[in-house]
Design a protein around this motif. Structure first.
Motif, PDB file in Angstrom:
ATOM      1  N   THR A 118      11.379 -18.524 -75.447  1.00  0.00           N
ATOM      2  CA  THR A 118      12.760 -18.179 -75.115  1.00  0.00           C
ATOM      3  C   THR A 118      12.913 -16.673 -74.927  1.00  0.00           C
ATOM      4  OG1 THR A 118      13.362 -18.027 -77.448  1.00  0.00           O
ATOM      5  CG2 THR A 118      13.682 -20.169 -76.383  1.00  0.00           C
ATOM      6  N   LEU A 119      13.967 -16.290 -74.219  1.00  0.00           N
ATOM      7  CA  LEU A 119      14.234 -14.875 -74.001  1.00  0.00           C
ATOM      8  C   LEU A 119      14.607 -14.200 -75.316  1.00  0.00           C
ATOM      9  CD1 LEU A 119      16.426 -14.830 -70.763  1.00  0.00           C
ATOM     10  CD2 LEU A 119      13.980 -14.392 -70.975  1.00  0.00           C
ATOM     11  N   THR A 120      14.176 -12.965 -75.457  1.00  0.00           N
ATOM     12  CA  THR A 120      14.616 -12.141 -76.579  1.00  0.00           C
ATOM     13  C   THR A 120      15.983 -11.549 -76.211  1.00  0.00           C
ATOM     14  OG1 THR A 120      13.608 -10.145 -75.670  1.00  0.00           O
ATOM     15  CG2 THR A 120      12.223 -11.509 -77.137  1.00  0.00           C
ATOM     16  N   GLU A 121      16.610 -10.895 -77.168  1.00  0.00           N
ATOM     17  CA  GLU A 121      17.874 -10.221 -76.870  1.00  0.00           C
ATOM     18  C   GLU A 121      17.645  -9.129 -75.827  1.00  0.00           C
ATOM     19  OE1 GLU A 121      21.776 -10.214 -76.876  1.00  0.00           O
ATOM     20  OE2 GLU A 121      20.587 -11.579 -78.090  1.00  0.00           O
ATOM     21  N   THR A 122      16.536  -8.412 -75.943  1.00  0.00           N
ATOM     22  CA  THR A 122      16.188  -7.403 -74.938  1.00  0.00           C
ATOM     23  C   THR A 122      16.023  -8.058 -73.573  1.00  0.00           C
ATOM     24  OG1 THR A 122      15.114  -5.975 -76.566  1.00  0.00           O
ATOM     25  CG2 THR A 122      14.442  -5.692 -74.270  1.00  0.00           C
ATOM     26  N   GLY A 123      15.362  -9.197 -73.535  1.00  0.00           N
ATOM     27  CA  GLY A 123      15.169  -9.920 -72.279  1.00  0.00           C
ATOM     28  C   GLY A 123      16.486 -10.318 -71.630  1.00  0.00           C
ATOM     29  N   ARG A 124      17.428 -10.775 -72.446  1.00  0.00           N
ATOM     30  CA  ARG A 124      18.752 -11.139 -71.901  1.00  0.00           C
ATOM     31  C   ARG A 124      19.443  -9.924 -71.273  1.00  0.00           C
ATOM     32  NH1 ARG A 124      18.243 -14.169 -76.469  1.00  0.00           N
ATOM     33  NH2 ARG A 124      18.539 -16.404 -76.233  1.00  0.00           N
ATOM     34  N   HIS A 125      19.349  -8.781 -71.949  1.00  0.00           N
ATOM     35  CA  HIS A 125      19.955  -7.556 -71.420  1.00  0.00           C
ATOM     36  C   HIS A 125      19.251  -7.095 -70.143  1.00  0.00           C
ATOM     37  CE1 HIS A 125      22.809  -6.949 -74.635  1.00  0.00           C
ATOM     38  NE2 HIS A 125      21.843  -7.090 -75.535  1.00  0.00           N
ATOM     39  N   GLN A 126      17.927  -7.194 -70.111  1.00  0.00           N
ATOM     40  CA  GLN A 126      17.170  -6.834 -68.906  1.00  0.00           C
ATOM     41  C   GLN A 126      17.651  -7.642 -67.705  1.00  0.00           C
ATOM     42  OE1 GLN A 126      13.191  -7.949 -70.112  1.00  0.00           O
ATOM     43  NE2 GLN A 126      12.567  -5.809 -70.387  1.00  0.00           N
ATOM     44  N   VAL A 127      17.754  -8.947 -67.909  1.00  0.00           N
ATOM     45  CA  VAL A 127      18.141  -9.858 -66.830  1.00  0.00           C
ATOM     46  C   VAL A 127      19.560  -9.562 -66.360  1.00  0.00           C
ATOM     47  CG1 VAL A 127      18.592 -12.277 -66.246  1.00  0.00           C
ATOM     48  CG2 VAL A 127      16.540 -11.661 -67.547  1.00  0.00           C
ATOM     49  N   ALA A 128      20.475  -9.369 -67.302  1.00  0.00           N
ATOM     50  CA  ALA A 128      21.865  -9.086 -66.932  1.00  0.00           C
ATOM     51  C   ALA A 128      21.957  -7.774 -66.148  1.00  0.00           C
ATOM     52  CB  ALA A 128      22.748  -9.034 -68.169  1.00  0.00           C
ATOM     53  N   ASN A 129      21.181  -6.778 -66.549  1.00  0.00           N
ATOM     54  CA  ASN A 129      21.181  -5.498 -65.846  1.00  0.00           C
ATOM     55  C   ASN A 129      20.664  -5.661 -64.419  1.00  0.00           C
ATOM     56  OD1 ASN A 129      21.391  -2.661 -65.463  1.00  0.00           O
ATOM     57  ND2 ASN A 129      19.255  -2.406 -66.051  1.00  0.00           N
ATOM     58  N   CYS A 130      19.562  -6.353 -64.262  1.00  0.00           N
ATOM     59  CA  CYS A 130      18.996  -6.567 -62.938  1.00  0.00           C
ATOM     60  C   CYS A 130      19.956  -7.383 -62.070  1.00  0.00           C
ATOM     61  CB  CYS A 130      17.640  -7.268 -63.057  1.00  0.00           C
ATOM     62  SG  CYS A 130      16.739  -7.362 -61.498  1.00  0.00           S
ATOM     63  N   ALA A 131      20.558  -8.420 -62.640  1.00  0.00           N
ATOM     64  CA  ALA A 131      21.507  -9.259 -61.885  1.00  0.00           C
ATOM     65  C   ALA A 131      22.723  -8.454 -61.444  1.00  0.00           C
ATOM     66  CB  ALA A 131      21.924 -10.455 -62.719  1.00  0.00           C
ATOM     67  N   ALA A 132      23.190  -7.544 -62.285  1.00  0.00           N
ATOM     68  CA  ALA A 132      24.329  -6.702 -61.909  1.00  0.00           C
ATOM     69  C   ALA A 132      23.976  -5.816 -60.716  1.00  0.00           C
ATOM     70  CB  ALA A 132      24.771  -5.850 -63.098  1.00  0.00           C
ATOM     71  N   GLN A 133      22.745  -5.313 -60.676  1.00  0.00           N
ATOM     72  CA  GLN A 133      22.303  -4.511 -59.530  1.00  0.00           C
ATOM     73  C   GLN A 133      22.255  -5.354 -58.258  1.00  0.00           C
ATOM     74  OE1 GLN A 133      18.750  -2.015 -60.272  1.00  0.00           O
ATOM     75  NE2 GLN A 133      18.994  -2.650 -62.412  1.00  0.00           N
ATOM     76  N   ILE A 134      21.761  -6.572 -58.397  1.00  0.00           N
ATOM     77  CA  ILE A 134      21.702  -7.474 -57.238  1.00  0.00           C
ATOM     78  C   ILE A 134      23.110  -7.810 -56.761  1.00  0.00           C
ATOM     79  CG2 ILE A 134      21.019  -9.791 -56.476  1.00  0.00           C
ATOM     80  CD1 ILE A 134      18.598  -9.470 -58.461  1.00  0.00           C
ATOM     81  N   ALA A 135      24.035  -7.996 -57.702  1.00  0.00           N
ATOM     82  CA  ALA A 135      25.427  -8.331 -57.348  1.00  0.00           C
ATOM     83  C   ALA A 135      26.060  -7.236 -56.499  1.00  0.00           C
ATOM     84  CB  ALA A 135      26.245  -8.558 -58.611  1.00  0.00           C
ATOM     85  N   ALA A 136      25.644  -6.004 -56.707  1.00  0.00           N
ATOM     86  CA  ALA A 136      26.199  -4.873 -55.957  1.00  0.00           C
ATOM     87  C   ALA A 136      25.436  -4.608 -54.658  1.00  0.00           C
ATOM     88  CB  ALA A 136      26.182  -3.621 -56.829  1.00  0.00           C
ATOM     89  N   SER A 137      24.463  -5.439 -54.348  1.00  0.00           N
ATOM     90  CA  SER A 137      23.618  -5.226 -53.169  1.00  0.00           C
ATOM     91  C   SER A 137      24.009  -6.195 -52.047  1.00  0.00           C
ATOM     92  CB  SER A 137      22.147  -5.456 -53.542  1.00  0.00           C
ATOM     93  OG  SER A 137      21.843  -6.842 -53.556  1.00  0.00           O
ATOM     94  N   PRO A 138      23.470  -5.984 -50.868  1.00  0.00           N
ATOM     95  CA  PRO A 138      23.732  -6.932 -49.770  1.00  0.00           C
ATOM     96  C   PRO A 138      22.857  -8.184 -49.833  1.00  0.00           C
ATOM     97  CG  PRO A 138      22.466  -5.046 -48.971  1.00  0.00           C
ATOM     98  CD  PRO A 138      22.798  -4.767 -50.412  1.00  0.00           C
ATOM     99  N   TRP A 139      22.023  -8.312 -50.863  1.00  0.00           N
ATOM    100  CA  TRP A 139      21.083  -9.425 -50.948  1.00  0.00           C
ATOM    101  C   TRP A 139      21.444 -10.436 -52.022  1.00  0.00           C
ATOM    102  CZ3 TRP A 139      18.860  -4.382 -50.538  1.00  0.00           C
ATOM    103  CH2 TRP A 139      18.424  -4.085 -49.247  1.00  0.00           C
ATOM    104  N   ARG A 140      22.715 -10.700 -52.212  1.00  0.00           N
ATOM    105  CA  ARG A 140      23.131 -11.702 -53.205  1.00  0.00           C
ATOM    106  C   ARG A 140      22.642 -13.086 -52.771  1.00  0.00           C
ATOM    107  NH1 ARG A 140      28.119 -10.335 -56.363  1.00  0.00           N
ATOM    108  NH2 ARG A 140      28.196 -12.581 -56.631  1.00  0.00           N
ATOM    109  N   PRO A 141      21.891 -13.772 -53.620  1.00  0.00           N
ATOM    110  CA  PRO A 141      21.388 -15.095 -53.221  1.00  0.00           C
ATOM    111  C   PRO A 141      22.502 -16.142 -53.183  1.00  0.00           C
ATOM    112  CG  PRO A 141      20.827 -14.656 -55.500  1.00  0.00           C
ATOM    113  CD  PRO A 141      21.441 -13.390 -54.956  1.00  0.00           C
ATOM    114  N   VAL A 142      22.277 -17.158 -52.375  1.00  0.00           N
ATOM    115  CA  VAL A 142      23.202 -18.292 -52.311  1.00  0.00           C
ATOM    116  C   VAL A 142      22.640 -19.487 -53.079  1.00  0.00           C
ATOM    117  CG1 VAL A 142      24.234 -17.581 -50.134  1.00  0.00           C
ATOM    118  CG2 VAL A 142      22.262 -19.122 -50.106  1.00  0.00           C
ATOM    119  N   GLN A 143      21.370 -19.401 -53.473  1.00  0.00           N
ATOM    120  CA  GLN A 143      20.684 -20.467 -54.220  1.00  0.00           C
ATOM    121  C   GLN A 143      19.606 -19.814 -55.061  1.00  0.00           C
ATOM    122  OE1 GLN A 143      20.951 -24.123 -53.792  1.00  0.00           O
ATOM    123  NE2 GLN A 143      19.641 -24.195 -55.574  1.00  0.00           N
ATOM    124  N   ILE A 144      19.370 -20.364 -56.258  1.00  0.00           N
ATOM    125  CA  ILE A 144      18.292 -19.897 -57.136  1.00  0.00           C
ATOM    126  C   ILE A 144      17.357 -21.071 -57.395  1.00  0.00           C
ATOM    127  CG2 ILE A 144      17.688 -18.997 -59.418  1.00  0.00           C
ATOM    128  CD1 ILE A 144      20.530 -17.756 -59.520  1.00  0.00           C
TER     129      ILE A 144
END
Length: 149
Positions: A21-47
């Protein structure tokens, strides 16, 4: 086609590989990266997510931030053949598409798509890369950008 390839966030070592399972650090890493993607022109429509717990948790965090659906794919676990994923990408209708998986698959798939071979480039945990492929095939992608945790 735009493809985002992401490695899962940092995971603990307290259980079997498929159940880590993800660690607390892992959860924060993912949320940070996802926030960067959300602000980019490459937001996915499917995962697409590996069925392993840490990848599913990563995909769920990204899905919540980006508001897009997740579909588990059994052929994107750590040791799977990147050629199998390439075949599935040929049939894919979603773009941009995000794939959440593991090393060494994320490295070997990225290298196959960009350079046409399977040696594999390293990915940090929660790192994502954006590939632009006018045609899906070995050596047909250009690395557009990367998102780091």
């Amino acid at each position: 086609m735009h493809l985002l390839i992401m490695r899962h966030g940092e995971a603990g070592w307290h259980s079997l590989d498929q159940e880590r399972t993800l660690t607390e650090t892992g959860r924060h890493q993912v949320a940070n990266c996802a926030a960067q993607i959300a602000a980019s022109p490459w937001r996915p429509v499917q995962i697409w997510s590996s069925p392993y717990v840490r990848a599913r948790q990563t995909a769920a965090i990204v899905s919540e931030i980006l508001n897009c659906p997740v579909e588990e794919k059994p052929f994107i676990t750590p040791e799977d053949d990147p050629g199998t994923c390439l075949n599935a990408l040929l049939e894919n209708q979603h773009t941009p598409l995000m794939l959440v998986s593991h090393m060494p698959l994320v490295g070997s798939l990225s290298t196959l798509l960009v350079d046409g071979h399977r040696r594999g480039i390293p990915f940090m945990t929660a790192q994502a890369a954006v590939l632009d492929m006018p045609v899906v095939g070995p050596g047909c992608a250009d690395l557009k950008t990367q998102f780091l945790p």
